[in-house]
Design a protein around this motif. Structure first.
Motif, PDB file in Angstrom:
ATOM      1  N   TRP A 270       0.824  -1.215   0.000  1.00  0.00           N
ATOM      2  CA  TRP A 270       0.000   0.000   0.000  1.00  0.00           C
ATOM      3  C   TRP A 270       0.856   1.262   0.000  1.00  0.00           C
ATOM      4  O   TRP A 270       1.950   1.287   0.572  1.00  0.00           O
ATOM      5  CB  TRP A 270      -0.906   0.023   1.229  1.00  0.00           C
ATOM      6  N   THR A 271       0.324   2.301  -0.630  1.00  0.00           N
ATOM      7  CA  THR A 271       0.886   3.652  -0.582  1.00  0.00           C
ATOM      8  C   THR A 271      -0.072   4.557   0.172  1.00  0.00           C
ATOM      9  O   THR A 271      -1.290   4.517  -0.051  1.00  0.00           O
ATOM     10  CB  THR A 271       1.080   4.229  -1.997  1.00  0.00           C
ATOM     11  N   ALA A 272       0.471   5.365   1.082  1.00  0.00           N
ATOM     12  CA  ALA A 272      -0.298   6.417   1.751  1.00  0.00           C
ATOM     13  C   ALA A 272       0.379   7.758   1.458  1.00  0.00           C
ATOM     14  O   ALA A 272       1.570   7.915   1.704  1.00  0.00           O
ATOM     15  CB  ALA A 272      -0.352   6.167   3.261  1.00  0.00           C
TER      16      ALA A 272
ATOM     17  N   VAL B 228       3.998  26.248  -4.744  1.00  0.00           N
ATOM     18  CA  VAL B 228       4.788  25.095  -4.307  1.00  0.00           C
ATOM     19  C   VAL B 228       3.835  24.045  -3.747  1.00  0.00           C
ATOM     20  O   VAL B 228       2.847  24.375  -3.081  1.00  0.00           O
ATOM     21  CB  VAL B 228       5.816  25.501  -3.220  1.00  0.00           C
ATOM     22  N   LYS B 229       4.120  22.769  -4.009  1.00  0.00           N
ATOM     23  CA  LYS B 229       3.319  21.666  -3.460  1.00  0.00           C
ATOM     24  C   LYS B 229       4.168  20.857  -2.484  1.00  0.00           C
ATOM     25  O   LYS B 229       5.324  20.536  -2.779  1.00  0.00           O
ATOM     26  CB  LYS B 229       2.821  20.750  -4.581  1.00  0.00           C
ATOM     27  N   TYR B 230       3.566  20.503  -1.340  1.00  0.00           N
ATOM     28  CA  TYR B 230       4.220  19.656  -0.352  1.00  0.00           C
ATOM     29  C   TYR B 230       3.351  18.429  -0.093  1.00  0.00           C
ATOM     30  O   TYR B 230       2.127  18.538   0.052  1.00  0.00           O
ATOM     31  CB  TYR B 230       4.397  20.390   0.975  1.00  0.00           C
ATOM     32  N   ILE B 231       3.993  17.271   0.000  1.00  0.00           N
ATOM     33  CA  ILE B 231       3.293  16.037   0.353  1.00  0.00           C
ATOM     34  C   ILE B 231       4.171  15.214   1.293  1.00  0.00           C
ATOM     35  O   ILE B 231       5.380  15.449   1.396  1.00  0.00           O
ATOM     36  CB  ILE B 231       2.947  15.181  -0.882  1.00  0.00           C
ATOM     37  N   ILE B 232       3.552  14.259   1.972  1.00  0.00           N
ATOM     38  CA  ILE B 232       4.310  13.207   2.628  1.00  0.00           C
ATOM     39  C   ILE B 232       3.852  11.878   2.053  1.00  0.00           C
ATOM     40  O   ILE B 232       2.691  11.717   1.662  1.00  0.00           O
ATOM     41  CB  ILE B 232       4.191  13.223   4.163  1.00  0.00           C
ATOM     42  N   THR B 233       4.778  10.927   1.981  1.00  0.00           N
ATOM     43  CA  THR B 233       4.498   9.622   1.396  1.00  0.00           C
ATOM     44  C   THR B 233       5.023   8.532   2.313  1.00  0.00           C
ATOM     45  O   THR B 233       6.123   8.636   2.859  1.00  0.00           O
ATOM     46  CB  THR B 233       5.179   9.483   0.018  1.00  0.00           C
ATOM     47  N   LYS B 234       4.206   7.484   2.466  1.00  0.00           N
ATOM     48  CA  LYS B 234       4.619   6.313   3.238  1.00  0.00           C
ATOM     49  C   LYS B 234       4.210   5.063   2.465  1.00  0.00           C
ATOM     50  O   LYS B 234       3.087   4.974   1.965  1.00  0.00           O
ATOM     51  CB  LYS B 234       3.980   6.302   4.621  1.00  0.00           C
ATOM     52  N   TRP B 235       5.138   4.110   2.383  1.00  0.00           N
ATOM     53  CA  TRP B 235       4.858   2.850   1.698  1.00  0.00           C
ATOM     54  C   TRP B 235       4.916   1.705   2.707  1.00  0.00           C
ATOM     55  O   TRP B 235       5.702   1.722   3.654  1.00  0.00           O
ATOM     56  CB  TRP B 235       5.881   2.589   0.601  1.00  0.00           C
TER      57      TRP B 235
END
Length: 217
Positions: free
Chosen positions: A143-145, A201-208
Motif C-alpha cells: 500500500w501507498t499512503a 509550491v506543493k508539499y506532500i508526505i508519502t509512506k509505503w
C-alpha cells in the motif's frame, strides 16, 4: 516473523470502505481511497517547515528508460525521533490496519513551480535492480499512503493514467491505494503522474508498506 499475505490487503480495503468520511474512487481496476482532513492545518504547517529544513534532490530506484528530468522534486528524510512524525506514522498504520513493522520510513516531498514526477508506479519492477538488491529483505511494496500538506496555486494534481482520474491537492487530504492485485501480483493500473506544478509550491508526505517487516538495505 509476521508474514504478509494478500488477505492483509483485502482486510485493509474492507477497513477503508467502512471508515467514516472515506471516499472510494469508483473503478474496478484498483483500490484507491481518499480521506479529507486526515491532518489538520497546524500539523501540515509543521511538517512543511520540517521539509524545508532538510530537503535534497529526489531520486528514483527503478530505471524508467533513462529519461532526463523524470523526477524533479526534492525529498526530506524524516528523523525517526520526531514526535509528530512518529504520531502520523502510527495514525496511518492504525487507519489501514497494517502493522507498523511493514512500513518504510515516511518521506516528505517538495515540488516547486515546474517540477513533477512523471508517470510511474510505486511498486518495484519485479525484475529490476530495486527488487533484487535494494528491497531484497522487505519485498514488494503493498500500500501507498500519501498526504497533501497544501494546495499549490496551480497544477500539481496526481493523475492516475489508466483510470483517467486526477486528484487535486487539498490541505490535509490523505490518498491511499493498493499497489497489488488480489492475487498479490503488481497492478499496472496504479500508474500515476505527479503533475507539474504550474504556480506556487506543493508539499506532500508519502509512506509505503511492504510485504515483510522493513529493514534498511
Amino acid at each position: 516473523m509476521i508474514v504478509w499475505s494478500p488477505a492483509m490487503s483485502a482486510d485493509a480495503a474492507e477497513r477503508l470502505k467502512a471508515a467514516p468520511a472515506v471516499q472510494r474512487v469508483p473503478t474496478p481496476k484498483l483500490d484507491l481511497y481518499r480521506r479529507r482532513d486526515f491532518l489538520d492545518p497546524d500539523e501540515c504547517a509543521a511538517i512543511i517547515a520540517h521539509i524545508d529544513r532538510n530537503r535534497q534532490p529526489s531520486t528514483i530506484v527503478d530505471d524508467y528508460g533513462g529519461e532526463n528530468n523524470f523526477r524533479t522534486s526534492e525529498t526530506s528524510h524524516f528523523d525517526g525521533d520526531d514526535v509528530l512524525i512518529d504520531t502520523i506514522n502510527r495514525r496511518l498504520s492504525d487507519f489501514l490496519g497494517i502493522d507498523a513493522v511493514f512500513g518504510e520510513p515516511m518521506q516528505g516531498q517538495r515540488y516547486a513551480a515546474g517540477q513533477e514526477f512523471k508517470a510511474h508506479t510505486d511498486y518495484f519492477d519485479p525484475g529490476g535492480a530495486a527488487m533484487r538488491e535494494i528491497r531484497a529483505t522487505a519485498g514488494q511494496r503493498t500500500w501507498t499512503a500519501m498526504i497533501y500538506l497544501n494546495a499549490p496555486d496551480a497544477g500539481g494534481a496526481t493523475r492516475f493514467k489508466v483510470i483517467r482520474k486526477s486528484i487535486q491537492p487539498q490541505t490535509g487530504t490523505l490518498l491511499v491505494w493498493n499497489n497489488l492485485k488480489a492475487d498479490g501480483t503488481v497492478n499496472s493500473a496504479t500508474l500515476h503522474h505527479g503533475m507539474k506544478v504550474r504556480a506556487g509550491v506543493k508539499y506532500i508526505i508519502t509512506k509505503w508498506f511492504c510485504e515483510r517487516p522493513w529493514s534498511p538495505a
